[in-house]
Design a protein around this motif. Structure first.
Motif, PDB file in Angstrom:
ATOM      1  N   TYR A  93       0.849  -1.195   0.000  1.00 48.55           N
ATOM      2  CA  TYR A  93       0.000   0.000   0.000  1.00 48.55           C
ATOM      3  C   TYR A  93       0.880   1.238   0.000  1.00 48.55           C
ATOM      4  N   ASP A  94       0.372   2.302  -0.586  1.00 47.65           N
ATOM      5  CA  ASP A  94       1.126   3.559  -0.656  1.00 47.65           C
ATOM      6  C   ASP A  94       1.180   4.294   0.672  1.00 47.65           C
ATOM      7  N   ASP A  95       0.150   4.078   1.515  1.00 44.64           N
ATOM      8  CA  ASP A  95       0.102   4.806   2.778  1.00 44.64           C
ATOM      9  C   ASP A  95      -0.738   4.044   3.797  1.00 44.64           C
ATOM     10  N   ILE A  96      -0.691   4.505   5.028  1.00 48.34           N
ATOM     11  CA  ILE A  96      -1.403   3.846   6.124  1.00 48.34           C
ATOM     12  C   ILE A  96      -2.919   3.894   5.945  1.00 48.34           C
ATOM     13  N   PRO A  97      -3.530   5.033   5.598  1.00 49.21           N
ATOM     14  CA  PRO A  97      -4.995   5.040   5.442  1.00 49.21           C
ATOM     15  C   PRO A  97      -5.508   4.049   4.394  1.00 49.21           C
ATOM     16  N   SER A  98      -4.812   3.903   3.270  1.00 44.55           N
ATOM     17  CA  SER A  98      -5.282   2.948   2.259  1.00 44.55           C
ATOM     18  C   SER A  98      -5.125   1.517   2.743  1.00 44.55           C
ATOM     19  N   TRP A  99      -4.118   1.255   3.545  1.00 45.37           N
ATOM     20  CA  TRP A  99      -3.941  -0.075   4.135  1.00 45.37           C
ATOM     21  C   TRP A  99      -5.085  -0.380   5.113  1.00 45.37           C
ATOM     22  N   ILE A 100      -5.366   0.548   6.015  1.00 42.36           N
ATOM     23  CA  ILE A 100      -6.425   0.336   7.009  1.00 42.36           C
ATOM     24  C   ILE A 100      -7.795   0.193   6.338  1.00 42.36           C
ATOM     25  N   ALA A 101      -8.017   0.893   5.243  1.00 42.18           N
ATOM     26  CA  ALA A 101      -9.298   0.795   4.535  1.00 42.18           C
ATOM     27  C   ALA A 101      -9.529  -0.603   3.973  1.00 42.18           C
ATOM     28  N   ASP A 119      -7.446  -1.327  15.929  1.00 40.80           N
ATOM     29  CA  ASP A 119      -8.532  -2.237  16.292  1.00 40.80           C
ATOM     30  C   ASP A 119      -9.765  -1.954  15.427  1.00 40.80           C
ATOM     31  N   HIS A 120     -10.106  -2.888  14.553  1.00 39.46           N
ATOM     32  CA  HIS A 120     -11.319  -2.836  13.733  1.00 39.46           C
ATOM     33  C   HIS A 120     -11.466  -1.554  12.917  1.00 39.46           C
ATOM     34  N   GLY A 121     -10.353  -1.056  12.385  1.00 38.79           N
ATOM     35  CA  GLY A 121     -10.402   0.095  11.487  1.00 38.79           C
ATOM     36  C   GLY A 121     -10.707   1.425  12.154  1.00 38.79           C
ATOM     37  N   ALA A 122     -10.455   1.533  13.447  1.00 35.28           N
ATOM     38  CA  ALA A 122     -10.738   2.775  14.173  1.00 35.28           C
ATOM     39  C   ALA A 122     -10.008   3.963  13.543  1.00 35.28           C
ATOM     40  N   VAL A 123     -10.736   5.069  13.407  1.00 33.88           N
ATOM     41  CA  VAL A 123     -10.161   6.300  12.848  1.00 33.88           C
ATOM     42  C   VAL A 123     -10.545   7.486  13.742  1.00 33.88           C
ATOM     43  N   GLY A 127     -10.604  11.063  10.019  1.00 30.62           N
ATOM     44  CA  GLY A 127     -10.551   9.859   9.204  1.00 30.62           C
ATOM     45  C   GLY A 127      -9.200   9.175   9.168  1.00 30.62           C
ATOM     46  N   TYR A 128      -8.235   9.627   9.997  1.00 27.61           N
ATOM     47  CA  TYR A 128      -6.923   8.995  10.020  1.00 27.61           C
ATOM     48  C   TYR A 128      -6.929   7.849  11.032  1.00 27.61           C
ATOM     49  N   PRO A 129      -6.345   6.698  10.680  1.00 27.75           N
ATOM     50  CA  PRO A 129      -6.348   5.536  11.577  1.00 27.75           C
ATOM     51  C   PRO A 129      -5.723   5.818  12.938  1.00 27.75           C
ATOM     52  N   ILE A 130      -6.342   5.262  13.964  1.00 28.11           N
ATOM     53  CA  ILE A 130      -5.872   5.370  15.343  1.00 28.11           C
ATOM     54  C   ILE A 130      -5.127   4.090  15.695  1.00 28.11           C
ATOM     55  N   PHE A 131      -3.945   4.240  16.268  1.00 33.25           N
ATOM     56  CA  PHE A 131      -3.128   3.097  16.675  1.00 33.25           C
ATOM     57  C   PHE A 131      -2.835   3.166  18.167  1.00 33.25           C
ATOM     58  N   ASP A 132      -2.664   1.982  18.750  1.00 34.63           N
ATOM     59  CA  ASP A 132      -2.194   1.853  20.120  1.00 34.63           C
ATOM     60  C   ASP A 132      -0.840   1.158  20.080  1.00 34.63           C
ATOM     61  N   LEU A 133       0.001   1.435  21.065  1.00 32.79           N
ATOM     62  CA  LEU A 133       1.274   0.734  21.202  1.00 32.79           C
ATOM     63  C   LEU A 133       1.011  -0.670  21.735  1.00 32.79           C
ATOM     64  N   LEU A 134       1.559  -1.673  21.084  1.00 34.67           N
ATOM     65  CA  LEU A 134       1.388  -3.040  21.599  1.00 34.67           C
ATOM     66  C   LEU A 134       2.030  -3.191  22.967  1.00 34.67           C
ATOM     67  N   SER A 135       3.133  -2.517  23.204  1.00 35.12           N
ATOM     68  CA  SER A 135       3.817  -2.630  24.496  1.00 35.12           C
ATOM     69  C   SER A 135       2.926  -2.157  25.649  1.00 35.12           C
ATOM     70  N   THR A 136       1.975  -1.273  25.377  1.00 37.64           N
ATOM     71  CA  THR A 136       1.015  -0.814  26.378  1.00 37.64           C
ATOM     72  C   THR A 136      -0.221  -1.698  26.411  1.00 37.64           C
ATOM     73  N   LEU A 137      -0.705  -2.071  25.251  1.00 37.38           N
ATOM     74  CA  LEU A 137      -1.987  -2.773  25.143  1.00 37.38           C
ATOM     75  C   LEU A 137      -1.924  -4.256  25.512  1.00 37.38           C
ATOM     76  N   VAL A 138      -0.838  -4.949  25.167  1.00 39.60           N
ATOM     77  CA  VAL A 138      -0.749  -6.389  25.441  1.00 39.60           C
ATOM     78  C   VAL A 138      -0.934  -6.704  26.922  1.00 39.60           C
ATOM     79  N   PRO A 139      -0.213  -6.053  27.848  1.00 35.94           N
ATOM     80  CA  PRO A 139      -0.433  -6.367  29.273  1.00 35.94           C
ATOM     81  C   PRO A 139      -1.867  -6.108  29.734  1.00 35.94           C
TER      82      PRO A 139
END
Length: 161
Positions: A93-101, A119-123, A127-139
């Motif tokens: 993909y050219d960019d993150i939004p097109s990948w998440i879509a 998580d489930h295409g959250a934006v 309209g920009y995708p929201i990400f969480d750090l795995l190092s925070t979310l996994v525990p």
């Protein structure tokens, strides 16, 4: 029922290279495996280079018989191309939004320094995708899963007594 995910890495050129993963895509499983076992770029590149995944393992492993579960190594990744002989499938993909879509339930991204998850295409509101750090979310996800298991066990024990 499968919990699907995509595992991706951002290239030096800014492209997103992604592979599908069919089973156990939730953070407490695939997120934990990625966080604990895939923090080296050469290993991440090797994982993505083998294409779509049936189930993610702690190790890439070697070729194994896709259809004979009794011979498979539990900690090895099971690939559709390498292990079942399907056509190699890697998306770019050219960019993150097109990948998440074009995404599954969970989208894991190695950004060059750490793992992120969408998580489930959250934006956000723009309209920009929201990400969480795995190092925070996994525990947090593991603690929540353990609490649900304990509550179920407590309920079963109260019914039995």
């Amino acid at each position: 029922m499968a919990t699907r995910s995509n595992i991706a890495m951002k290239t030096k050129e800014g492209k997103i290279v992604s592979v599908y993963c069919h089973w156990d895509g939730y953070v407490a499983n695939n997120g934990k495996i990625l966080l604990e076992n895939y923090a080296d770029i050469s290993k991440i590149e090797a994982l993505v280079a083998l294409g779509s995944i049936s189930s993610l393992g702690e190790a890439i492993g070697e070729q194994q018989d896709f259809d004979d579960r009794s011979t498979q190594k539990d900690n090895w990744t099971l690939f559709y191309s390498r292990d079942r002989g399907e056509e190699l499938s890697i998306q770019e993909y050219d960019d993150i939004p097109s990948w998440i879509a074009d995404m599954e339930e969970y989208a894991y991204l190695w950004n060059g320094t750490e793992w992120l998850v969408n998580d489930h295409g959250a934006v956000d509101a723009n309209g920009y995708p929201i990400f969480d750090l795995l190092s925070t979310l996994v525990p947090l996800e593991i603690a929540a899963m353990e609490a649900r298991i304990k509550a179920s066990q407590d309920k079963i024990n109260s019914i039995a007594n």
